[in-house]
Structures are given as structure tokens and as C-alpha cells.
Scaffold this active site. Structure first.
Site, PDB file in Angstrom:
ATOM      1  N   HIS A 280       0.801  -1.218   0.000  1.00  0.00           N
ATOM      2  CA  HIS A 280       0.000   0.000   0.000  1.00  0.00           C
ATOM      3  C   HIS A 280       0.834   1.268   0.000  1.00  0.00           C
ATOM      4  O   HIS A 280       0.276   2.362   0.000  1.00  0.00           O
ATOM      5  CB  HIS A 280      -0.910   0.000   1.232  1.00  0.00           C
ATOM      6  CG  HIS A 280      -0.160  -0.034   2.532  1.00  0.00           C
ATOM      7  ND1 HIS A 280       0.621  -1.094   2.896  1.00  0.00           N
ATOM      8  CD2 HIS A 280      -0.062   0.873   3.533  1.00  0.00           C
ATOM      9  CE1 HIS A 280       1.163  -0.855   4.083  1.00  0.00           C
ATOM     10  NE2 HIS A 280       0.772   0.334   4.487  1.00  0.00           N
ATOM     11  N   CYS A 281       2.175   1.163  -0.002  1.00  0.00           N
ATOM     12  CA  CYS A 281       3.011   2.356   0.137  1.00  0.00           C
ATOM     13  C   CYS A 281       3.931   2.610  -1.055  1.00  0.00           C
ATOM     14  O   CYS A 281       3.756   3.586  -1.782  1.00  0.00           O
ATOM     15  CB  CYS A 281       3.857   2.249   1.413  1.00  0.00           C
ATOM     16  SG  CYS A 281       2.913   2.435   2.937  1.00  0.00           S
ATOM     17  N   ILE A 282       4.910   1.754  -1.236  1.00  0.00           N
ATOM     18  CA  ILE A 282       5.997   2.075  -2.159  1.00  0.00           C
ATOM     19  C   ILE A 282       5.538   2.238  -3.612  1.00  0.00           C
ATOM     20  O   ILE A 282       6.037   3.121  -4.311  1.00  0.00           O
ATOM     21  CB  ILE A 282       7.122   1.017  -2.064  1.00  0.00           C
ATOM     22  CG1 ILE A 282       7.583   0.899  -0.618  1.00  0.00           C
ATOM     23  CG2 ILE A 282       8.317   1.430  -2.928  1.00  0.00           C
ATOM     24  CD1 ILE A 282       8.651  -0.134  -0.391  1.00  0.00           C
TER      25      ILE A 282
END
Length: 450
Positions: A280-282
Site C-alpha cells: 500500500h506504500c511504495i
């Protein structure tokens, strides 16, 4: 601000409730960020109301079921047994909360632009029951300025003023699902407030929950810190993915190179290649900054190039798979039966968000291959907007018959709970994007690193 102003009184009263742990914490979004945070808050002694729009998930949480693989049911049951934790779809319960923490998704649109619809909708929901003396904290990763430029105007539309009547802060989530070394409670928490009072209240709220609170001067600094953390990782992963391609052409094993380079005790931090970015981030966060930077007429070429390299990796892996079939099986990818090992975006979790495995399966299908997958953590693929054709696809039991019956096995995720010896014994061709067979000292009949 006068010492006896209404803002001072409101902050003091809320601060006292937080100090004595009578403040009710409302957490919006009971996913991979919100649920662990809710449990930590309950375990710290606070009453917690968890809110989510998904009635099925709320029912499972209310029943104490294990809804996230690495959070044991016993922990869920323990939180419920305290009598301080409840889960609900009734957002009117926000009126009962002293502090409200927003943990909702911040995805990208198909045009790779920020989608803040979940954040804005949540802020509007909070605004319906907003009352003086509440603290609202946004944890969802976003571009610098979101808290004061998007959330704040929505909350203030009813007449309550941030810093006087209500208090607004940003504290980025730093969850790393499945990490055995660091959990919600042991990861330092960056906190920035919209004004000094909000900053102090947010610090006070998180201090009993985590090992260390790191205050910064504003919500914008806190927002930028989270983006910087993940852009750093994205850029370095892109670098090692590019090096993998270069070294492969030279007949050099990137994994051996990284192991050798990592022995230097200073000036080097190892990153490892893979089939693409997931989670969900990078894969998402860097594009939040590149989008915002355009407002200031600044090009973020370095960050965007890293994104392009990482986005391209699944295509390179599929090319390597096709080459491996041609060389070792005497056939093309069209019509070939391929078993993908792992659907989750990282090892030992059940999270498939932005997983490169989904893109790999999609590309296999597009090139005429017959794709199956095995994942001990993912029984079936959940609905996704980007990979709708894979919705509901079920994990296959890993057996000698299955492995021997496919034309190639493609390792996308290196879960520990996989019998790699069985795969090595029975697979005709293995394409390994995680170096898992070398790490286990196994030698399949035909092994290709990708």
C-alpha cells in the site's frame, strides 16, 4: 493565545482525559493499519470504537475472528474481553469519541494521480457529528498539505475552528505487515499538529501507545517525512532492479553481488531485486509527491524514473519466463501451463494490494498462457479494480502432481510456508524472482533467476 481562552480550556480538558485514559478513541478503517492500532490502544487501556464501512468485516471483528493473518484470534478475543473495544458500521458513534484517527486508503487513479476521495468522504462523515474539543488525526499517506488544505476546510465548514474549537494533526502510519521485529507499538511515531496545541494533544495520545513519539513542527513536515521514507526505498529498489538487468546480461548474479557488497560495514545499505513493487506504500506514495510538485512547476524526474523502472519489472520477468520455456521446455508461453508461487505482495502476509503477482498473472493470460497460483496465505484473490479478470481465482493445493503437470513454476512471493523441496524435485522449469531456491540450497532441473 490567552491562558484562559476557550481553546486553552478545551485542550486542557481533552489532555486530561487522554492522560487518565478515559478519552474514547475512534478509529476509522479497520484494515492493516487501523485494526492493529485499535488493538494497541485497547491494550494501552483506552476505550476504542472501531468504525468501518464493510459490515462483514465488522461482524468478524466483533466475533473475535482472525481477519488479518498475522494477528492471532486470541489477541482479538482479548481486546473484546476487556469491554473497551467495539466495532461498528454506525458512524453516528463518532459523536461519542474524544479523538478520531483516520486510517483509510489513499490509492491512485488509473492516470496515476492521487485519489483522496476516501479521505474527503471520511472528513465529511466526521463533520456531521463534529463537536468542540475533539482531536482528529489523519494517518493515511498523502501529499504534503493534505491535512490543512483538504481535511481542515471540510471540518471547519460547520463553524468550528481548528486550533480553537477542534484540534487537527497528521501522524503517518508506518505499518510493515508480518514484520516479526517491529510492530505498531515498537515503531516510533512521527506527529505534526495544525498548531502547537494540536501537536501536544496528538503527542499525548500516541505516547502511551508506542515506544517513541517524534514531534515535528507541522502537519506538512509529518506528511513529507512519510513520503520521503518510501521514495527512498522506491528509488533504491529501482536501482537494484536496473542493476539486475545489467548484470544478468553480463552473466553476473545480482544476489551474489548484493551479498558481497553488504559486507561493507559503512556507506552501503543492501536492497534486493524482485518482480515489481507491491503493498500500500511504495508503488503509490512517490506519485503523491510528483503530482504535488507540479503545482510548484518542479519536475521530479529522478522519482518518476524509479517508478517507471519498478513498474516495468513484471514485463521483464514475463520475458524471462518466455525465454526459459523456449530454452528448457522447447515451447512458447502461449498455451503453456504456469504455476505462480505467491499472490501476496510480500512474504508471510495475506495482503495482495498492488501485488506484482497479480500483474504477472494478468500478463501470462494476455500472452496466452494458462495461469494457476498457490499461496498458503491467500485462499482466493479478492476483488480488485485493476485486475478484475482475476477476481475470485482460487489458490491450488501444492502437490507433486500439480508441479509436475505444469510447464513452469514462477516464484513471485517467497513465503516460508511453501515446500520448495517438492517444487525443486518435480518442476520442469523454475523461474525464481526471489532467489529462494539458492537460499534453500535447492537445484531444480532448470532454474532461471529473473
Amino acid at each position: 493565545m490567552h491562558e484562559n481562552s476557550p481553546a486553552t480550556d478545551a485542550a486542557a480538558q481533552l489532555g486530561a482525559r487522554i492522560e487518565e485514559k478515559s478519552a474514547v478513541i475512534g478509529i476509522i478503517g479497520l484494515g492493516y493499519v487501523g485494526l492493529p492500532l485499535a488493538l494497541v490502544a485497547v491494550e494501552a487501556g483506552f476505550p476504542v470504537i472501531g468504525l468501518d464501512i464493510n459490515p462483514r468485516r465488522v461482524a468478524e471483528i466483533a466475533a473475535g475472528r482472525q481477519v488479518i493473518k498475522y494477528i492471532p484470534a486470541e489477541r482479538m478475543e482479548g481486546a473484546l474481553a476487556t469491554g473497551r473495544f467495539s466495532a461498528t458500521t454506525d458512524f453516528a458513534r463518532l459523536a461519542d469519541c474524544d479523538a478520531i484517527i483516520i486510517c483509510v486508503p489513499t490509492p491512485l487513479t488509473r492516470q496515476r494521480e492521487p485519489d483522496l476521495s476516501y479521505v474527503a468522504d471520511t472528513a465529511r462523515t466526521i463533520a456531521r457529528t463534529l463537536k468542540a474539543g475533539q482531536l482528529i488525526v489523519l494517518e493515511s499517506t498523502t501529499w504534503p498539505g493534505t491535512t490543512v488544505e483538504v481535511v481542515k476546510p471540510i471540518l471547519e465548514a460547520g463553524g468550528l475552528v481548528s486550533g480553537r474549537d477542534i484540534f487537527l494533526a497528521f501522524s503517518p502510519e508506518r505499518e510493515d505487515p508480518g514484520n516479526a521485529s517491529f510492530s505498531t507499538a515498537t515503531i516510533p511515531k512521527v506527529v505534526g499538529g495544525d498548531g502547537a496545541a494540536a501537536g501536544r494533544l496528538a503527542e499525548a495520545l500516541y505516547r502511551p501507545l508506542v515506544s517513541k513519539v517524534v514531534p515535528v513542527s507541522s502537519t506538512q513536515v509529518a506528511e513529507a517525512a512519510k513520503l520521503t521514507e518510501n521514495i527512498f526505498r522506491s528509488v533504491n529498489i529501482a536501482l537494484v532492479n536496473e542493476l539486475k538487468t545489467v548484470y544478468a546480461a553480463m552473466g553476473i548474479d545480482i544476489w551474489e553481488v548484493m551479498e558481497a557488497a553488504a559486507t561493507k560495514p559503512f556507506g552501503f545499505m543492501p536492497f534486493y531485486p524482485g518482480p515489481g513493487l507491491g503493498g500500500h506504500c511504495i508503488p503509490i506514495d512517490p506519485f503523491y509527491l510528483t503530482w504535488k510538485a507540479r503545482e510548484f512547476d518542479i519536475e521530479t524526474r529522478f522519482i518518476e524514473l524509479a517508478g517507471q523502472i519498478n513498474t516495468r519489472m513484471p514485463y521483464i520477468v514475463i520475458d524471462r519466463l518466455a525465454e526459459a520455456l523456449d530454452r528448457h521446455a522447447g515451447r512458447g508461453l502461449a498455451g503453456a501451463r504456469i504455476l505462480v508461487l505467491g499472490a501476496a505482495y510480500k512474504k508471510n502476509v495475506d495482503d495482495v494490494r498492488e501485488s506484482p503477482a497479480l500483474k504477472l498473472m494478468e500478463l501470462i493470460d494476455e500472452r496466452g498462457g494458462l495461469c494457476e497460483f498457490h499461496d498458503p496465505f491467500v485462499a482466493a484473490l479478492p476483488p480488485t479494480r485493476r485486475h478484475a479478470q482475476l477476481n475470485g481465482k482460487a489458490s491450488q493445493e501444492l502437490t507433486a502432481e500439480l508441479v509436475a503437470g505444469v510447464d513452469a513454476v514462477l516464484v513471485a512471493t517467497d513465503h516460508d510456508e511453501v515446500d520448495y523441496a517438492l517444487v525443486a524435485t518435480h518442476a520442469r522449469v523454475v523461474v525464481d524472482t526471489r532467489n529462494v531456491f539458492a537460499r534453500h540450497g535447492l537445484a531444480p532441473a532448470a532454474l532461471v533467476k529473473a
